[in-house]
Enzyme design. Structure first.
Site, PDB file in Angstrom:
ATOM      1  N   ASN A  84      20.012  -2.815 -34.232  1.00 30.10           N
ATOM      2  CA  ASN A  84      19.447  -3.324 -32.984  1.00 30.10           C
ATOM      3  C   ASN A  84      18.411  -4.422 -33.207  1.00 30.10           C
ATOM      4  O   ASN A  84      18.068  -5.145 -32.287  1.00 30.10           O
ATOM      5  CB  ASN A  84      18.795  -2.196 -32.173  1.00 30.10           C
ATOM      6  CG  ASN A  84      19.825  -1.259 -31.587  1.00 30.10           C
ATOM      7  OD1 ASN A  84      19.537  -0.116 -31.304  1.00 30.10           O
ATOM      8  ND2 ASN A  84      21.047  -1.742 -31.430  1.00 30.10           N
ATOM      9  N   PHE A  85      17.917  -4.525 -34.443  1.00 29.51           N
ATOM     10  CA  PHE A  85      16.961  -5.595 -34.725  1.00 29.51           C
ATOM     11  C   PHE A  85      17.611  -6.963 -34.575  1.00 29.51           C
ATOM     12  O   PHE A  85      16.932  -7.972 -34.512  1.00 29.51           O
ATOM     13  CB  PHE A  85      16.388  -5.454 -36.133  1.00 29.51           C
ATOM     14  CG  PHE A  85      15.275  -4.442 -36.210  1.00 29.51           C
ATOM     15  CD1 PHE A  85      14.082  -4.657 -35.556  1.00 29.51           C
ATOM     16  CD2 PHE A  85      15.432  -3.272 -36.936  1.00 29.51           C
ATOM     17  CE1 PHE A  85      13.055  -3.738 -35.619  1.00 29.51           C
ATOM     18  CE2 PHE A  85      14.411  -2.342 -36.996  1.00 29.51           C
ATOM     19  CZ  PHE A  85      13.229  -2.575 -36.335  1.00 29.51           C
TER      20      PHE A  85
ATOM     21  N   SER B  41      18.740   1.606 -33.400  1.00 34.60           N
ATOM     22  CA  SER B  41      19.459   1.454 -34.662  1.00 34.60           C
ATOM     23  C   SER B  41      18.845   0.315 -35.459  1.00 34.60           C
ATOM     24  O   SER B  41      18.236  -0.585 -34.897  1.00 34.60           O
ATOM     25  CB  SER B  41      20.926   1.159 -34.371  1.00 34.60           C
ATOM     26  OG  SER B  41      21.534   0.574 -35.483  1.00 34.60           O
TER      27      SER B  41
ATOM     28  N   ARG C 104      21.860  -1.451 -20.930  1.00 33.37           N
ATOM     29  CA  ARG C 104      21.916  -2.876 -20.630  1.00 33.37           C
ATOM     30  C   ARG C 104      23.046  -3.189 -19.671  1.00 33.37           C
ATOM     31  O   ARG C 104      22.921  -4.034 -18.787  1.00 33.37           O
ATOM     32  CB  ARG C 104      22.091  -3.668 -21.920  1.00 33.37           C
ATOM     33  CG  ARG C 104      20.838  -3.551 -22.778  1.00 33.37           C
ATOM     34  CD  ARG C 104      20.840  -4.519 -23.891  1.00 33.37           C
ATOM     35  NE  ARG C 104      21.973  -4.330 -24.775  1.00 33.37           N
ATOM     36  CZ  ARG C 104      22.306  -5.206 -25.693  1.00 33.37           C
ATOM     37  NH1 ARG C 104      21.630  -6.311 -25.825  1.00 33.37           N
ATOM     38  NH2 ARG C 104      23.322  -4.970 -26.488  1.00 33.37           N
TER      39      ARG C 104
ATOM     40  N   ARG D 152      19.152  -7.889 -32.013  1.00 33.45           N
ATOM     41  CA  ARG D 152      19.078  -8.326 -30.621  1.00 33.45           C
ATOM     42  C   ARG D 152      17.982  -9.372 -30.441  1.00 33.45           C
ATOM     43  O   ARG D 152      17.203  -9.622 -31.348  1.00 33.45           O
ATOM     44  CB  ARG D 152      18.785  -7.134 -29.720  1.00 33.45           C
ATOM     45  CG  ARG D 152      19.935  -6.175 -29.642  1.00 33.45           C
ATOM     46  CD  ARG D 152      19.573  -5.005 -28.790  1.00 33.45           C
ATOM     47  NE  ARG D 152      20.690  -4.065 -28.699  1.00 33.45           N
ATOM     48  CZ  ARG D 152      20.619  -2.924 -28.033  1.00 33.45           C
ATOM     49  NH1 ARG D 152      19.522  -2.593 -27.410  1.00 33.45           N
ATOM     50  NH2 ARG D 152      21.649  -2.114 -28.003  1.00 33.45           N
TER      51      ARG D 152
ATOM     52  N   ASP E 170      23.700   5.115 -24.654  1.00 39.60           N
ATOM     53  CA  ASP E 170      24.344   3.816 -24.582  1.00 39.60           C
ATOM     54  C   ASP E 170      24.570   3.451 -23.126  1.00 39.60           C
ATOM     55  O   ASP E 170      24.880   4.309 -22.310  1.00 39.60           O
ATOM     56  CB  ASP E 170      25.679   3.895 -25.334  1.00 39.60           C
ATOM     57  CG  ASP E 170      26.176   2.532 -25.723  1.00 39.60           C
ATOM     58  OD1 ASP E 170      25.456   1.558 -25.451  1.00 39.60           O
ATOM     59  OD2 ASP E 170      27.261   2.434 -26.293  1.00 39.60           O
TER      60      ASP E 170
ATOM     61  N   HIS F  37      16.354  -0.239 -19.530  1.00 39.01           N
ATOM     62  CA  HIS F  37      15.869   0.679 -20.572  1.00 39.01           C
ATOM     63  C   HIS F  37      14.884   1.681 -19.986  1.00 39.01           C
ATOM     64  O   HIS F  37      14.856   2.836 -20.384  1.00 39.01           O
ATOM     65  CB  HIS F  37      15.209  -0.103 -21.701  1.00 39.01           C
ATOM     66  CG  HIS F  37      16.192  -0.846 -22.556  1.00 39.01           C
ATOM     67  ND1 HIS F  37      17.198  -0.214 -23.242  1.00 39.01           N
ATOM     68  CD2 HIS F  37      16.334  -2.159 -22.834  1.00 39.01           C
ATOM     69  CE1 HIS F  37      17.908  -1.108 -23.893  1.00 39.01           C
ATOM     70  NE2 HIS F  37      17.414  -2.301 -23.668  1.00 39.01           N
TER      71      HIS F  37
END
Lengths: 360, 342
Positions: free
Chosen positions: A96-97, A93, A51, A99, A48, A65
């Site tokens: 995360n889709f 995760s 970003r 985003r 984590d 990243h």
């Protein structure tokens, strides 16, 4: 901390050959000495802060990243050198889709390239005899990425010394659900064994109700009349068979219920034999040793749907303030030493308890 | 070749086909040093021997390196253990100071004042407490210590205005004493709030019926009780144990497997919503904040399904239940922004 470009002199100093050599030797020495104590067999990382790191340093998110991946490579090296058997990383995760599409696409193409890089012959994983495994919901990934993933997995399949679990589109709840589903599937297929009914906290009628509700929503598609007709009949019979199950021999009770249910009387595995171990065996990390250490960077103190089943017992969970791209041996070392220290304390305590029970 | 007027090297440059090994050797020969003389070969042999010696030395040096590693390991362990002790002492001292400055004085107003500035409060607070067999650390051992802890935490939660508190304790002893626990918490609430303002309380445990005596003490201020009751808040305390974690999921699996055997449920009907709904109804919903009073983060079998997005708070090196951990956890919770994977 200023921007990345301010530290040019510092970087020049750090990369000058004598300094780099000394640092490298020091790392080797520390890693070698860490090996002398107890070493966690299974470590998980929540990577984590990529970003936020990018935001702090005014660079592109994707670049963040990328730096995060470099950090991962460094940490993997530390882990495998010290003798960690399994490393599990939370790469992506299912959440995360949500985003931005741009970022998701960038992450996906990065995954393609980086997995390939990791898996190459003579690259990091090959050097330490580690094989990649990808855990998660494969159907959510686009086929071209899946192809690259499978290729990377196949390339390292021959390695047996260590494992890198990449949780790709993963959530723990999905994992648990899948495990339950698989267990039900195994126990739901006929086999030569006898079921023994008994009372349990979950009422079947309640579940049937829920299912019926679900079915009502899907009613337009049709084909949902089978369970309703049955739902009323089993509950009273179940109660009676549970009552006389102890007094009379169980086989007679089963025979009668079998006659009711089906003519040819298929037999099943006993659902009572389902244990926590059964579910653990159906988890995606089934063949890995129990999770010893879970590290989450960037100061967020949440599991975020990661390794819930694996980490809720005796795992040491550590939340660190540093961001993932900054994470290196120097941040990881205190964590490991503290873990070793705790482990030693635990052993001492166990010995004391054992000694006391002996003296009693 | 001669007809085109090219030298052999030029011809080689334009030649497409591969040279044979012999030809390549010929090509390189002018650039190589002359054949080794007798002395040189001897030198070479000697050099090889010395190389072997060196590799032997490397073999010898491995035990030295191991020794070095062990030495460094012990030095590092020693340094860190000194460091840990000092850090623990420092943290304990700081904790003592903070708990002196921030004491609740068993008064709900103080607690309400402490949490007044927080713009976000957990709706469902969860704590992990421990049942200690022997009295080694503090006077918090045994059942009495456990009941005491639960009572205090309940009173703090009620004062802070948290409606739902779940208390996890691994062994689940308190579940055997539901009425007694209810009476104890009730008394503590009375001590905090006074008989007239104390919140109503219901005590619950999964698989056991809720325990909330309907009209608790008869002296509950009947004359103007009607409008007082409107204001009075309600606190639900939920007792969880190890059994509500894995075992409950296993139980659910067994029930589902049995249903599947009868054909009441199909495999594709089992999804996250079904499991979530069942566990929600039978155990508890997801807590917003989980407070640990232990020195390190170990969940000790806390129900895994419910932990998904729970904020986990612990004060490093803290031992035992105390108010400042509770307060700091709330402060920490209010500061944190919720990011659902976004």
């Amino acid at each position: 901390m200023g921007s990345l470009h301010d530290s040019r002199i510092h970087k020049w100093f750090a990369t000058s050959p004598p300094v780099a050599w000394t640092v490298r030797q020091l790392r080797e020495l520390l890693i070698g000495s860490l090996k002398q104590g107890p070493v966690p067999q299974h470590v998980a990382f929540v990577m984590d802060g990529n970003r936020r790191f990018a935001r702090n340093h005014h660079i592109e998110t994707v670049e963040g990243h990328n730096l995060g991946f470099e950090s991962l490579a460094r940490i993997l090296e530390v882990c495998y050198k010290t003798g960690v058997k399994v490393v599990t990383i939370y790469a992506f995760s299912i959440e995360n889709f949500k985003r931005s599409k741009h970022e998701v696409d960038a992450l996906m193409s990065m995954a393609k390239v980086k997995l390939q890089q990791l898996a190459e012959h003579g690259a990091l994983l090959d050097r330490y005899g580690a094989s990649i495994r990808v855990l998660g919901q494969r159907e959510l990934v686009s086929p071209d990425v899946l192809l690259a993933v499978d290729k990377a997995v196949a390339m390292t399949a021959h390695n047996t010394k260590a494992v890198l679990n990449v949780c790709f589109p993963y959530t723990s709840r999905h994992e648990i659900t899948t495990a339950v589903m698989k267990a039900v599937a195994t126990y739901g297929t006929p086999i030569h064994n006898l079921p023994t009914p008994s009372k349990r906290t979950f009422s079947e009628s309640h579940i049937t109700q829920h299912l019926r509700k679900q079915m009502l929503e899907e009613d337009t598609e049709g084909g949902a009349e089978q369970p309703e007709s049955r739902s009323t009949s089993p509950s009273p019979k179940d109660a009676t068979s549970a009552e006389d199950g102890r007094s009379s021999s169980t086989s007679t009770a089963i025979n009668s219920s079998d006659k009711d249910e089906t003519q040819n009387g298929p037999t099943f595995l006993d659902p009572e034999s389902i244990s926590a171990q059964t579910l653990t065996d159906h988890m995606m990390t089934a063949d890995a040793p129990p999770l010893d250490l879970l590290v989450r960077t960037s100061g967020v103190k949440r599991l975020s749907d990661f390794m819930l089943w694996q980490a809720h017992e005796n795992t040491s969970i550590v939340f660190l303030e540093c961001l993932w791209p900054e994470f290196d041996l120097w941040q990881f070392l205190p964590v490991l030493v503290e873990w070793q220290w705790q482990q030693k304390k635990l052993q001492e305590e166990q010995q004391r308890i054992r000694g006391r029970s002996k003296s009693d | 070749m001669a007809t085109t007027g090219l030298t052999p090297t030029q011809a080689a440059a334009f030649r497409r086909k591969q040279l044979s090994a012999q030809q390549r050797e010929e090509l390189l020969k002018p650039f190589l040093p002359s054949e080794l003389s007798e002395t040189e070969t001897r030198k070479k042999i000697r050099r090889r021997q010395s190389q072997q010696n060196a590799s032997k030395r490397a073999h010898i040096s491995t035990p030295i390196r191991t020794f070095l590693h062990i030495a460094i390991y012990h030095v590092v362990a020693l340094l860190f253990s000194i460091f840990f002790r000092f850090r623990r002492a420092y943290r304990l001292a700081r904790g003592k100071v903070v708990s002196l400055l921030k004491y609740h004085h068993r008064t709900p107003e103080f607690i309400a004042h402490d949490v007044k500035d927080l713009d976000k409060m957990p709706k469902h607070l969860s704590v992990i407490v421990e049942y200690q067999e022997d009295d080694e650390s503090q006077g918090t051992a045994g059942l009495e210590g456990l009941v005491n802890d639960v009572c205090e935490i309940s009173a703090w939660a009620a004062s802070a205005g948290i409606p739902l508190l779940s208390v996890y304790e691994r062994t689940g002893v308190l579940k055997n004493y539901l009425p007694q626990t209810h009476a104890s918490i009730w008394n503590t609430l009375e001590a905090y709030f006074g008989p007239r303002r104390k919140p109503s309380l219901s005590l619950r445990a999964p698989h056991l019926s809720s325990y909330s005596p309907p009209n608790t003490p008869p002296q509950a201020a009947e004359p103007n009780g009607s409008d007082l009751k409107e204001e009075r808040q309600h606190l639900t305390v939920l007792l969880l144990s190890e059994h509500d974690g894995r075992d409950t999921i296993v139980d659910l699996t067994r029930t589902l497997a049995e249903m599947a055997q009868k054909g009441d449920v199909r495999q594709e009907q089992i999804n996250m919503d079904l499991i979530d709904a069942q566990l929600n109804d039978h155990v508890s919903c997801e807590p917003d904040l989980l407070i640990l009073f232990s020195p390190t983060v170990q969940l000790k079998g806390y129900p895994p399904w419910q932990l998904r997005l729970t904020e986990i708070f612990h004060l490093p090196d803290n031992k035992g239940v105390n108010y400042q951990v509770f307060l700091r956890a709330l402060y920490n919770f209010a500061k944190v922004e919720m990011r659902l994977g976004r």
